[in-house]
Design a protein around this motif. Structure first.
Motif, PDB file in Angstrom:
ATOM      1  N   ILE A 252     -11.252  -8.728   2.869  1.00  0.00           N
ATOM      2  CA  ILE A 252      -9.968  -7.597   3.134  1.00  0.00           C
ATOM      3  C   ILE A 252     -10.065  -7.031   4.409  1.00  0.00           C
ATOM      4  N   CYS A 253      -8.959  -7.468   5.063  1.00  0.00           N
ATOM      5  CA  CYS A 253      -8.600  -6.917   6.436  1.00  0.00           C
ATOM      6  C   CYS A 253      -7.538  -5.903   6.167  1.00  0.00           C
ATOM      7  N   CYS A 254      -7.542  -4.759   6.827  1.00  0.00           N
ATOM      8  CA  CYS A 254      -6.668  -3.472   6.908  1.00  0.00           C
ATOM      9  C   CYS A 254      -6.177  -3.694   8.437  1.00  0.00           C
ATOM     10  N   SER A 255      -4.777  -3.759   8.448  1.00  0.00           N
ATOM     11  CA  SER A 255      -4.269  -3.726   9.848  1.00  0.00           C
ATOM     12  C   SER A 255      -3.587  -2.429  10.002  1.00  0.00           C
ATOM     13  N   HIS A 256      -3.580  -1.751  11.213  1.00  0.00           N
ATOM     14  CA  HIS A 256      -2.760  -0.499  11.556  1.00  0.00           C
ATOM     15  C   HIS A 256      -3.871   0.563  11.333  1.00  0.00           C
ATOM     16  N   GLY A 257      -3.820   1.120  10.095  1.00  0.00           N
ATOM     17  CA  GLY A 257      -4.550   2.227   9.827  1.00  0.00           C
ATOM     18  C   GLY A 257      -4.361   3.636  10.722  1.00  0.00           C
ATOM     19  N   CYS A 258      -3.123   3.757  11.177  1.00  0.00           N
ATOM     20  CA  CYS A 258      -2.850   4.607  12.171  1.00  0.00           C
ATOM     21  C   CYS A 258      -2.988   6.201  11.532  1.00  0.00           C
ATOM     22  N   ALA A 259      -2.838   6.263  10.310  1.00  0.00           N
ATOM     23  CA  ALA A 259      -2.753   7.556   9.640  1.00  0.00           C
ATOM     24  C   ALA A 259      -4.229   8.018   9.661  1.00  0.00           C
ATOM     25  N   LEU A 260      -5.216   7.362   9.962  1.00  0.00           N
ATOM     26  CA  LEU A 260      -6.933   7.652   9.825  1.00  0.00           C
ATOM     27  C   LEU A 260      -6.738   8.771  11.137  1.00  0.00           C
ATOM     28  N   ALA A 261      -6.101   8.778  12.133  1.00  0.00           N
ATOM     29  CA  ALA A 261      -6.243   9.746  13.450  1.00  0.00           C
ATOM     30  C   ALA A 261      -5.383  11.038  12.950  1.00  0.00           C
TER      31      ALA A 261
ATOM     32  N   ARG B 169      -7.714 -12.485  -9.456  1.00  0.00           N
ATOM     33  CA  ARG B 169      -7.356 -13.572 -10.253  1.00  0.00           C
ATOM     34  C   ARG B 169      -7.146 -14.642  -9.488  1.00  0.00           C
ATOM     35  N   TRP B 170      -6.388 -14.898  -8.431  1.00  0.00           N
ATOM     36  CA  TRP B 170      -6.151 -16.113  -7.885  1.00  0.00           C
ATOM     37  C   TRP B 170      -7.207 -16.332  -6.522  1.00  0.00           C
ATOM     38  N   LYS B 171      -8.462 -15.452  -6.570  1.00  0.00           N
ATOM     39  CA  LYS B 171      -9.303 -15.686  -5.589  1.00  0.00           C
ATOM     40  C   LYS B 171      -8.868 -15.749  -4.154  1.00  0.00           C
ATOM     41  N   LEU B 172      -7.828 -14.785  -3.753  1.00  0.00           N
ATOM     42  CA  LEU B 172      -7.435 -14.779  -2.451  1.00  0.00           C
ATOM     43  C   LEU B 172      -7.955 -13.635  -1.617  1.00  0.00           C
ATOM     44  N   ASN B 173      -8.150 -13.614  -0.332  1.00  0.00           N
ATOM     45  CA  ASN B 173      -8.520 -12.826   0.484  1.00  0.00           C
ATOM     46  C   ASN B 173      -7.213 -11.859   0.787  1.00  0.00           C
ATOM     47  N   LEU B 174      -7.230 -10.969   1.104  1.00  0.00           N
ATOM     48  CA  LEU B 174      -6.316  -9.802   1.533  1.00  0.00           C
ATOM     49  C   LEU B 174      -6.122  -9.594   2.886  1.00  0.00           C
ATOM     50  N   ASP B 175      -5.006  -9.331   3.442  1.00  0.00           N
ATOM     51  CA  ASP B 175      -4.712  -8.858   4.885  1.00  0.00           C
ATOM     52  C   ASP B 175      -3.597  -7.817   4.671  1.00  0.00           C
ATOM     53  N   LEU B 176      -4.049  -6.393   4.714  1.00  0.00           N
ATOM     54  CA  LEU B 176      -2.715  -5.445   4.360  1.00  0.00           C
ATOM     55  C   LEU B 176      -2.322  -4.671   5.565  1.00  0.00           C
ATOM     56  N   HIS B 177      -0.891  -4.592   5.734  1.00  0.00           N
ATOM     57  CA  HIS B 177      -0.241  -3.519   6.613  1.00  0.00           C
ATOM     58  C   HIS B 177      -0.338  -2.299   5.762  1.00  0.00           C
ATOM     59  N   ILE B 178      -1.094  -1.373   6.384  1.00  0.00           N
ATOM     60  CA  ILE B 178      -1.517  -0.012   5.605  1.00  0.00           C
ATOM     61  C   ILE B 178      -1.749   0.939   6.373  1.00  0.00           C
TER      62      ILE B 178
END
Length: 431
Positions: free
Chosen positions: A257-266, A216-225
């Protein structure tokens, strides 16, 4: 090597060794490595990049020195940095570090925040960083003091981006989610919406509110996920399917979108990981690996050697075509007691932790690719004609040694030498 005059802009650099990933297809090779390059500058911009030709006396001769475009620090925490001396966690692990930093916030005055952030940016600039993205903790719908104080922190030659790092629970209420997103959008250029997404606070309705408020606010995302080793972490799998399911609908997310960490993928199955990575690649979602803090915080138990590395599936992501970066994450705080704001230190850690090869010619892109951070088109590489003439040179190193033994460097911004770190030849006092 003769060092150029800092007061005079350079016409360009001759005989400089650039990484293969940066060079055009068909670039000539010698002994299996790209031949050195000539770069011409014009008004602080790149005018041309061509294979080396001798006797170009108007250009500074780098004599084969390794060079990269300006470095990227895609994930930092300037609000927390340089607090380890006053706030050490009592036990290892992510959740203990979070609790320690909550207690340290009593010291976060305007002067304290600005002093520590300025120090961090100065270190980064001297190391050759041209763009730094910092996450800043939010615990309410109202912007915190750190968000306001770091808004106008300036460091010559470094573009600073701010990410509002709010726990997922703050997005459970759609109205609150919208107020946070609006505050970020009204904060000006280089501001992004973020969130801390973990199995301990998982809420699919809150995730949907986060995504919709960003749209809605036209923002990019960077998530600790998925900063955890749980095989049933929900964040990345939910996000990948949400993006795929809405790719052709009116709810399609149009930002980057940037996704930081993503450790659980392993920690999950190979099939699940490949499915998630394929969906992320299709949506051009960037994955940011943070090897230093993840090695320290994941599988951390007092008195026990960790069995798991806790780092996301970088090699599998590369094969899947997911844009990738490496970041330092925390520096000298409860999450990571060390750090230098030098992306080469991060890459050196990744070299061993992730068993990387061809580090200079291919993997150096992990600390230089601004397009992966911002979502700009993939063909818009650094050092193309018209881009900033900003480089980092590593005198005394070579493609087999680098990034180790590479502390010495020359930093060039907009065609002018701005920082120089010398490293004198070792002296032997043996008889």
């Amino acid at each position: 090597m003769n060092i150029p005059d800092t007061a005079t802009p350079l016409n360009g650099i001759t005989n400089v060794r650039l990484p293969a990933w940066l060079l055009s297809a068909g670039w000539p090779l010698q002994a299996g490595e790209p031949v050195t390059a000539d770069l011409r500058f014009e008004a602080g911009k790149i005018a041309s990049v061509t294979p080396y030709q001798p006797d170009q006396n108007d250009l500074w001769n780098a004599r084969g020195t390794l060079a990269l475009p300006g470095l990227i620090e895609p994930h930092a925490h300037l609000d927390k940095t340089f607090t380890i001396a006053r706030s050490r966690p009592s036990k290892p692990g992510l959740l203990a570090a979070i609790e320690t930093m909550h207690q340290d916030r009593q010291h976060w005055t305007a002067g304290d925040l600005r002093q520590r952030a300025r120090k961090a940016l100065a270190w980064a600039a001297a190391n050759g960083v041209v763009r730094l993205r910092t996450h800043i903790d939010w615990f309410d719908v109202v912007p915190p003091l750190a968000w306001l104080e770091l808004a106008d922190i300036a460091q010559a030659g470094v573009t600073l981006e701010r990410v509002a790092l709010a726990p997922l629970s703050l997005f459970a209420d759609a109205g609150a989610a919208d107020r946070i997103a609006r505050a970020v959008a009204e904060s000006g250029k280089h501001c992004l919406l973020g969130g801390f997404i973990h199995s301990s606070n998982w809420d699919p309705a809150a995730m949907r509110n986060l995504m919709q408020s960003a749209s809605r606010w036209k923002l990019n995302l960077d998530l600790h996920i998925d900063e955890e080793l749980s095989p049933v972490a929900h964040g990345l799998s939910w996000l990948a399917r949400y993006l795929a399911d809405n790719a052709l609908s009116e709810n399609k997310f149009s930002g980057h979108i940037c996704c930081s960490h993503g450790c659980a993928l392993a920690s999950g199955s190979e099939h699940q990981a490949q499915e998630i990575l394929s969906l992320l690649a299709a949506q051009r979602v960037t994955l940011i690996a943070l090897p230093m803090t993840n090695l320290l915080l994941q599988d951390a138990v007092t008195g026990r050697t960790p069995r798991q590395r806790g780092i996301t599936l970088l090699k599998e992501a590369q094969v899947a075509g997911v844009p990738l970066l490496l970041g330092c994450d925390n520096v000298q705080d409860a999450f990571c007691p060390a750090g230098s704001y030098d992306p080469l230190d991060t890459l050196s850690c990744a070299l061993f932790a992730l068993q990387l090869d061809d580090v200079f010619d291919q993997q150096s892109r992990l600390i230089c690719d601004a397009g992966a951070l911002t979502g700009e088109p993939q063909n818009d590489l650094p050092l193309t004609p018209g881009s900033d003439a900003s480089l980092v040179l590593f005198p005394g190193s070579d493609s087999l040694t680098w990034p180790l033994h590479s502390a010495a460097r020359l930093v060039i911004r907009h065609g002018r030498l701005t920082h120089q770190r010398t490293w004198n030849q070792e002296l032997s006092h043996e008889s």
